[in-house]
Enzyme design. Structure first.
Site, PDB file in Angstrom:
ATOM      1  N   HIS A 172      28.864 -42.660 -12.551  1.00 23.19           N
ATOM      2  CA  HIS A 172      27.878 -41.669 -13.018  1.00 23.19           C
ATOM      3  C   HIS A 172      28.375 -40.247 -12.753  1.00 23.19           C
ATOM      4  CE1 HIS A 172      25.123 -45.119 -13.282  1.00 23.19           C
ATOM      5  NE2 HIS A 172      25.577 -45.430 -12.075  1.00 23.19           N
ATOM      6  N   SER A 291      45.226 -19.555 -24.362  1.00 24.96           N
ATOM      7  CA  SER A 291      44.237 -18.874 -25.189  1.00 24.96           C
ATOM      8  C   SER A 291      44.882 -17.663 -25.829  1.00 24.96           C
ATOM      9  CB  SER A 291      43.058 -18.453 -24.311  1.00 24.96           C
ATOM     10  OG  SER A 291      42.351 -17.395 -24.924  1.00 24.96           O
ATOM     11  N   LYS A 297      44.385 -18.471 -19.126  1.00 28.02           N
ATOM     12  CA  LYS A 297      43.976 -19.837 -19.456  1.00 28.02           C
ATOM     13  C   LYS A 297      45.141 -20.809 -19.634  1.00 28.02           C
ATOM     14  CE  LYS A 297      40.129 -20.834 -21.018  1.00 28.02           C
ATOM     15  NZ  LYS A 297      39.192 -21.750 -20.352  1.00 28.02           N
ATOM     16  N   GLU A 304      42.288 -33.086 -25.373  1.00 33.98           N
ATOM     17  CA  GLU A 304      41.056 -32.931 -26.160  1.00 33.98           C
ATOM     18  C   GLU A 304      41.261 -33.479 -27.569  1.00 33.98           C
ATOM     19  OE1 GLU A 304      39.630 -29.051 -23.576  1.00 33.98           O
ATOM     20  OE2 GLU A 304      40.384 -28.759 -25.600  1.00 33.98           O
TER      21      GLU A 304
END
Ligand code: ARG
Length: 507
Positions: A172, A291, A297, A304
């Site tokens: 969880h 980025s 970044k 992804e």
């Protein structure tokens, strides 16, 4: 010619008269060759994916026709020579046609003359296209399966370096029990191993020749179906001619095997995204992105995208089965839309698998950060309850004591302080001190995340010795799958060589 008839010599004659008179080189009669729906009907552009497959199928079929004396050897030689020419020119140079099968046949007739039309004797585009799809898809599935083996090798290699690297395990998304990086990675090896098996299974069912089914109802010509199957490297034939020409369940199965693999990958990607967010693992720059505006970044974009591929793959599997659902026997043109997306998604999933393997192989696990986090959230609580139960207490009572203690235990408690809180809880719940069951030192020791992992040495558990026992088993099954894939590859290469040699003997 229409594909409502099996290919016959009469068809070939009809093609031939089209080819020499009237419309010049078109295989189709003028009545069906134009009109506003022309583009909609045509699959020629998408058929680039089966251009090579169709040439192989044409060659094998022509060789078989010559061997059976259905087509004269000299004519077969001319047809086979023309096919070499068509191949050299490439898909982009094909004449116009409703699909690649028709366009290649037109191109052959252009070169050979009316006798080129003999190529379509004893077949239909229905068995032809089914053969092409199977020929192409088996390659895609094999490549995807090979990528899964490489991913498993990467997982095992990194796992073997981290059998002692303790990390937090979650349920969880909350700290649950400490585990190790090795055990975590091997959990994905297990999943991907089943994906390899599903792909290999699908491969076996895809790798069957439908050629010789003609439109769906067989042919009066004395063909040899096993011979075309052999020349194309298929493991056998789809025997019933109606089944052979019309069934596409293998597309649903291939797409589903790919979607299941993509789903496995999406979980791995998601975990690694979360772990990199927590600073547990750092992706190599080669698998990260930056980025365009925020200079600090470093984003896990490859993972992804890997996670994203699962959405497309599930969509493709669903779309394929939806398209097939309720189709009557035998051939319906809906089928033309069934395969291109499956080839594409198999390629995307293979690529995602390769990227995941690279990301895993090059990522850097931060052992100190993992060790710090491993004990967070009283993650050793289950081990304390297990200890009390091993000391003779009913597990449910032990669970209640530790649950009571959990309300008081804090992340920065020393083992002594935490053990004292467990003792207090024991007195509250049972009226007895802990020492009635276990020593305080034993409690303190299972509160250590490393000791907690080491104690869980049941078969397949995370204790370093249990993992060490598992590693060779896992390595052996990877080798077994690798060998099965190599056998399949060699079989295809050998068939390719045989076909080339047969073609050579006629040209
Ligand atoms: N392009 C067609 C397909 O992919 C070939 C089969 C055409 N057969 C027919 N009966 N119209 O399905």
């Amino acid at each position: 010619m229409t594909d409502d008839d099996p290919g016959t010599a009469a068809d070939a004659g009809e093609n031939a008269s089209d080819a020499t008179g009237g419309s010049g080189t078109a295989v189709r009669r003028d009545r069906f060759s134009g009109g506003p729906a022309r583009e909609f009907l045509s699959s020629l552009a998408a058929d680039a994916a089966i251009f090579e497959a169709d040439l192989a199928v044409d060659r094998a079929h022509t060789v078989m026709l010559a061997e059976r004396g259905i087509v004269d050897s000299a004519v077969a030689g001319e047809i086979l020579g023309a096919l070499d020419d068509v191949e050299a020119a490439g898909h982009g140079e094909l004449p116009d046609g409703e699909d690649v099968h028709e366009a290649i046949e037109t191109a052959v007739i252009d070169r050979v003359g009316p006798d080129g039309g003999r190529m379509h004797t004893a077949r239909s585009r229905n068995d032809e296209v089914a053969a092409c799809i199977r020929y192409r898809l088996r390659e895609d599935l094999l490549a995807a399966a090979e990528a899964t083996v490489a991913l498993r090798e990467a997982l095992v290699e990194v796992a073997s370096e981290h059998t002692e690297t303790v990390m937090p395990g979650y349920t969880h998304l909350q700290p649950a029990q400490p585990t190790t990086v090795a055990h975590y990675l091997l959990s994905y090896e297990g999943g991907v191993a089943r994906d390899t098996a599903r792909l290999l299974d699908a491969y076996d069912r895809v790798n069957r020749s439908p050629l010789g089914a003609a439109a769906f109802a067989g042919t009066p010509f004395d063909i040899d179906r096993d011979r075309t199957a052999e020349l194309l490297g298929f493991g056998g034939t789809v025997r019933n001619s109606t089944d052979a020409a019309s069934s596409r369940d293998f597309l649903g199965e291939g797409a589903t095997a790919c979607a299941t693999l993509a789903t496995t990958l999406s979980g791995l990607a998601e975990d690694l995204i979360l772990f990199s967010n927590k600073g547990f693992v750092e992706l190599s720059d080669a698998y990260a992105s930056t980025s365009s505006i925020m200079p600090q970044k470093k984003n896990p974009d490859t993972l992804e995208l890997t996670r994203g591929v699962a959405g497309d793959a599930i969509g493709e599997a669903t779309g394929t089965l939806s398209l097939l659902k309720g189709l009557p026997r035998a051939y319906n043109r809906d089928l033309q839309r069934a395969h291109a997306g499956v080839f594409e998604i198999a390629g995307d999933v293979r690529e995602a698998t390769e990227v995941a393997a690279g990301a895993v192989a090059t990522a850097d696990w931060d052992e100190a950060a993992l060790a710090d986090a491993a004990g967070e959230g009283f993650s050793t609580a289950t081990g304390v309850a297990d200890l009390l139960a091993m000391g003779g207490m009913p597990f449910r009572t032990a669970h209640e004591i530790v649950a009571t203690a959990a309300e008081a235990v804090a992340d920065d408690d020393s083992p002594e302080a935490a053990a004292a809180k467990v003792d207090e809880a024991a007195r509250k719940v049972t009226g007895e001190p802990l020492s009635a069951y276990v020593s305080r030192e034993d409690v303190e020791s299972v509160l250590d995340p490393g000791a907690s992992v080491a104690s869980r040495d049941s078969a397949g558990g995370p204790a370093p010795e249990a993992v060490a026992e598992e590693l060779p088993v896992v390595e052996a099954r990877i080798e077994e799958d690798d060998a099965a894939l190599a056998t399949a590859r060699d079989g295809l290469a050998a068939a390719d060589e045989t076909l080339d040699a047969e073609v050579e003997s006629y040209v």
